[in-house]
Motif scaffolding. Structure first.
Motif, PDB file in Angstrom:
ATOM      1  N   MET A 118      20.447   6.253   2.801  1.00  0.00           N
ATOM      2  CA  MET A 118      19.192   6.591   3.478  1.00  0.00           C
ATOM      3  C   MET A 118      18.022   6.089   2.632  1.00  0.00           C
ATOM      4  O   MET A 118      17.994   6.312   1.413  1.00  0.00           O
ATOM      5  N   PHE A 119      17.075   5.409   3.280  1.00  0.00           N
ATOM      6  CA  PHE A 119      16.009   4.747   2.525  1.00  0.00           C
ATOM      7  C   PHE A 119      14.643   5.359   2.792  1.00  0.00           C
ATOM      8  O   PHE A 119      14.293   5.674   3.937  1.00  0.00           O
ATOM      9  N   LEU A 120      13.897   5.514   1.718  1.00  0.00           N
ATOM     10  CA  LEU A 120      12.521   5.996   1.788  1.00  0.00           C
ATOM     11  C   LEU A 120      11.680   5.150   0.852  1.00  0.00           C
ATOM     12  O   LEU A 120      12.066   4.929  -0.305  1.00  0.00           O
ATOM     13  N   GLU A 121      10.571   4.637   1.340  1.00  0.00           N
ATOM     14  CA  GLU A 121       9.630   3.967   0.431  1.00  0.00           C
ATOM     15  C   GLU A 121       8.589   4.995   0.029  1.00  0.00           C
ATOM     16  O   GLU A 121       8.130   5.790   0.856  1.00  0.00           O
ATOM     17  N   ALA A 122       8.230   5.004  -1.248  1.00  0.00           N
ATOM     18  CA  ALA A 122       7.278   6.006  -1.723  1.00  0.00           C
ATOM     19  C   ALA A 122       6.495   5.468  -2.916  1.00  0.00           C
ATOM     20  O   ALA A 122       6.616   5.974  -4.042  1.00  0.00           O
ATOM     21  N   PRO A 123       5.685   4.415  -2.714  1.00  0.00           N
ATOM     22  CA  PRO A 123       4.904   3.881  -3.836  1.00  0.00           C
ATOM     23  C   PRO A 123       3.979   4.939  -4.412  1.00  0.00           C
ATOM     24  O   PRO A 123       3.400   5.745  -3.679  1.00  0.00           O
ATOM     25  N   VAL A 124       3.867   4.939  -5.735  1.00  0.00           N
ATOM     26  CA  VAL A 124       3.022   5.928  -6.404  1.00  0.00           C
ATOM     27  C   VAL A 124       1.667   5.321  -6.735  1.00  0.00           C
ATOM     28  O   VAL A 124       1.526   4.112  -6.925  1.00  0.00           O
TER      29      VAL A 124
ATOM     30  N   THR B 239      -0.160  10.516  -7.004  1.00  0.00           N
ATOM     31  CA  THR B 239      -0.151  10.580  -5.542  1.00  0.00           C
ATOM     32  C   THR B 239       1.014   9.731  -5.058  1.00  0.00           C
ATOM     33  O   THR B 239       1.211   8.610  -5.537  1.00  0.00           O
ATOM     34  N   ILE B 240       1.797  10.280  -4.139  1.00  0.00           N
ATOM     35  CA  ILE B 240       2.968   9.579  -3.610  1.00  0.00           C
ATOM     36  C   ILE B 240       2.745   9.316  -2.131  1.00  0.00           C
ATOM     37  O   ILE B 240       2.503  10.240  -1.354  1.00  0.00           O
ATOM     38  N   LEU B 241       2.793   8.041  -1.753  1.00  0.00           N
ATOM     39  CA  LEU B 241       2.619   7.631  -0.357  1.00  0.00           C
ATOM     40  C   LEU B 241       4.002   7.318   0.207  1.00  0.00           C
ATOM     41  O   LEU B 241       4.676   6.421  -0.290  1.00  0.00           O
ATOM     42  N   ALA B 242       4.412   8.054   1.219  1.00  0.00           N
ATOM     43  CA  ALA B 242       5.787   7.908   1.705  1.00  0.00           C
ATOM     44  C   ALA B 242       5.854   7.280   3.085  1.00  0.00           C
ATOM     45  O   ALA B 242       5.073   7.616   3.974  1.00  0.00           O
ATOM     46  N   GLY B 243       6.813   6.370   3.253  1.00  0.00           N
ATOM     47  CA  GLY B 243       7.077   5.751   4.539  1.00  0.00           C
ATOM     48  C   GLY B 243       8.549   5.902   4.884  1.00  0.00           C
ATOM     49  O   GLY B 243       9.417   5.557   4.080  1.00  0.00           O
ATOM     50  N   GLY B 244       8.822   6.444   6.063  1.00  0.00           N
ATOM     51  CA  GLY B 244      10.198   6.659   6.476  1.00  0.00           C
ATOM     52  C   GLY B 244      10.333   7.985   7.196  1.00  0.00           C
ATOM     53  O   GLY B 244       9.334   8.599   7.598  1.00  0.00           O
TER      54      GLY B 244
ATOM     55  N   LEU C 133      13.553  13.305   5.818  1.00  0.00           N
ATOM     56  CA  LEU C 133      14.123  12.805   4.566  1.00  0.00           C
ATOM     57  C   LEU C 133      13.147  13.044   3.420  1.00  0.00           C
ATOM     58  O   LEU C 133      13.551  13.449   2.318  1.00  0.00           O
ATOM     59  N   LEU C 134      11.874  12.821   3.685  1.00  0.00           N
ATOM     60  CA  LEU C 134      10.855  13.116   2.675  1.00  0.00           C
ATOM     61  C   LEU C 134      10.891  14.597   2.305  1.00  0.00           C
ATOM     62  O   LEU C 134      10.753  14.957   1.129  1.00  0.00           O
ATOM     63  N   GLY C 135      11.097  15.449   3.296  1.00  0.00           N
ATOM     64  CA  GLY C 135      11.167  16.876   3.035  1.00  0.00           C
ATOM     65  C   GLY C 135      12.239  17.232   2.017  1.00  0.00           C
ATOM     66  O   GLY C 135      12.054  18.114   1.178  1.00  0.00           O
TER      67      GLY C 135
ATOM     68  N   GLY D 199       4.516  14.402  -9.049  1.00  0.00           N
ATOM     69  CA  GLY D 199       3.488  14.110  -8.049  1.00  0.00           C
ATOM     70  C   GLY D 199       2.738  15.354  -7.612  1.00  0.00           C
ATOM     71  O   GLY D 199       3.344  16.405  -7.380  1.00  0.00           O
ATOM     72  N   LEU D 200       1.428  15.249  -7.503  1.00  0.00           N
ATOM     73  CA  LEU D 200       0.605  16.358  -7.016  1.00  0.00           C
ATOM     74  C   LEU D 200       0.390  16.250  -5.511  1.00  0.00           C
ATOM     75  O   LEU D 200       0.516  17.226  -4.769  1.00  0.00           O
ATOM     76  N   ASN D 201       0.059  15.046  -5.048  1.00  0.00           N
ATOM     77  CA  ASN D 201      -0.181  14.794  -3.631  1.00  0.00           C
ATOM     78  C   ASN D 201       0.959  13.950  -3.075  1.00  0.00           C
ATOM     79  O   ASN D 201       1.214  12.847  -3.562  1.00  0.00           O
ATOM     80  N   ILE D 202       1.643  14.476  -2.068  1.00  0.00           N
ATOM     81  CA  ILE D 202       2.753  13.762  -1.432  1.00  0.00           C
ATOM     82  C   ILE D 202       2.369  13.603   0.039  1.00  0.00           C
ATOM     83  O   ILE D 202       2.315  14.573   0.785  1.00  0.00           O
ATOM     84  N   ILE D 203       2.057  12.368   0.439  1.00  0.00           N
ATOM     85  CA  ILE D 203       1.491  12.123   1.765  1.00  0.00           C
ATOM     86  C   ILE D 203       2.438  11.258   2.593  1.00  0.00           C
ATOM     87  O   ILE D 203       2.773  10.130   2.194  1.00  0.00           O
TER      88      ILE D 203
END
Length: 285
Positions: free
Chosen positions: A113-119, A132-137, A141-143, A153-157
């Motif tokens: 399972m893939f998640l992109e999450a550039p910091v 700050t973590i920017l998540a795509g997917g 799964l991010l949950g 990470g403080l902010n997970i968006i």
């Protein structure tokens, strides 16, 4: 429930992310091309893998944060060769959209399972768990990843589908680079007018243009501290990607183009390994 984590990439930011994860109850295995960096993490009591491939094996979650690297992710001893079906593969580096799409497709082939999450943030943010973590997917799964992410990470968006976080990071990178050029111009011009950096920053901090970036980078510039938080060479490469994307959209971005030329010159002058705030040195000529 996630219990075992493989972590690949112990650079300027990744090192601190892994150090924070080492404080958790997760069974952590780390690896980096720099054996000394990995050994330093090993002293914290975590396991050190023998390769990216071996570090990915048998994990519930694999986090990768490296510059665009063919071998570390896609090579014969890379992460994807070792990852197991059902493992969550999270890429937290900053790549071009095509690389992210390729990672996602290769992960699916291996039933991972893939998640992109550039910091987004500096090494200080990483050390203090304030990235700050920017998540795509898949948001579900991010949950599942929010708890381990919370250690650094403080902010997970959640931004959207796979690829969206990388595109959002382009906007962040562009604005960050342009803001640093603007701040540098203000400090250089103010110096010629006889103002100290501290006085300029005092005024900027009090008004409508106040920003955390101006405050933190302005203070480090005033101290003459250009130790690397975010390497100038990476900001240069990110701007190149931004302008490639803009060309595809038929956009003209004059401020980004000007910033790109300045960072390209500073990189060519040998300042690529310094912090990107070293761009001011180019303007002081």
């Amino acid at each position: 429930m996630l219990k075992k984590i493989g972590f690949v990439g112990l650079g300027t930011v990744g090192k601190h992310m892994a150090e924070n994860l080492a404080k958790s109850d997760y069974a952590l295995t780390v690896w980096d091309e720099d054996a000394e960096a990995a050994a330093a993490l090993g002293k914290l009591g975590v396991k050190v893998g023998s390769s990216a491939k071996e570090t990915a094996k048998g994990q519930d979650l694999v986090i990768v944060i490296v510059p665009e690297s063919e071998q570390i992710v896609f090579g014969a001893e890379g992460v994807l060769e070792g990852i197991d079906p059902g493992t969550i593969f999270v890429d937290m580096g900053t790549h071009c959209p095509e690389t992210i799409e390729r990672m996602s497709k290769e992960a699916v082939k291996r039933r991972a399972m893939f998640l992109e999450a550039p910091v987004w943030g500096s090494k200080e943010h990483a050390a203090n768990g304030l990235l700050t973590i920017l998540a795509g997917g898949d948001e579900a799964l991010l949950g599942r990843c929010r708890e381990p992410f919370s250690y650094f990470g403080l902010n997970i968006i959640h931004i959207g589908k796979v690829g969206d976080a990388t595109r959002m990071k382009m906007i962040v990178n562009m604005l960050q680079a342009e803001l640093l050029v603007s701040l540098s111009e203000g400090l250089v011009m103010g110096n010629k007018m006889g103002f100290t950096p501290d006085k300029i920053l005092e005024v900027l901090d009090s008004g409508g243009v106040a920003s955390p970036l101006f405050h933190s980078k302005g203070r480090s510039i005033a101290r003459g501290d250009f130790s690397r938080n975010l390497a100038l060479k990476y900001v240069h490469s990110q701007l190149e990607r931004v302008l490639e994307a803009a060309q595809k959209f038929g956009l003209e971005l004059p401020a980004a183009e000007t910033a790109r030329k300045l960072y390209a010159q500073a990189d060519a002058d040998g300042r690529g390994e310094e912090d990107f705030s070293a761009i001011i040195k180019l303007l002081r000529r």
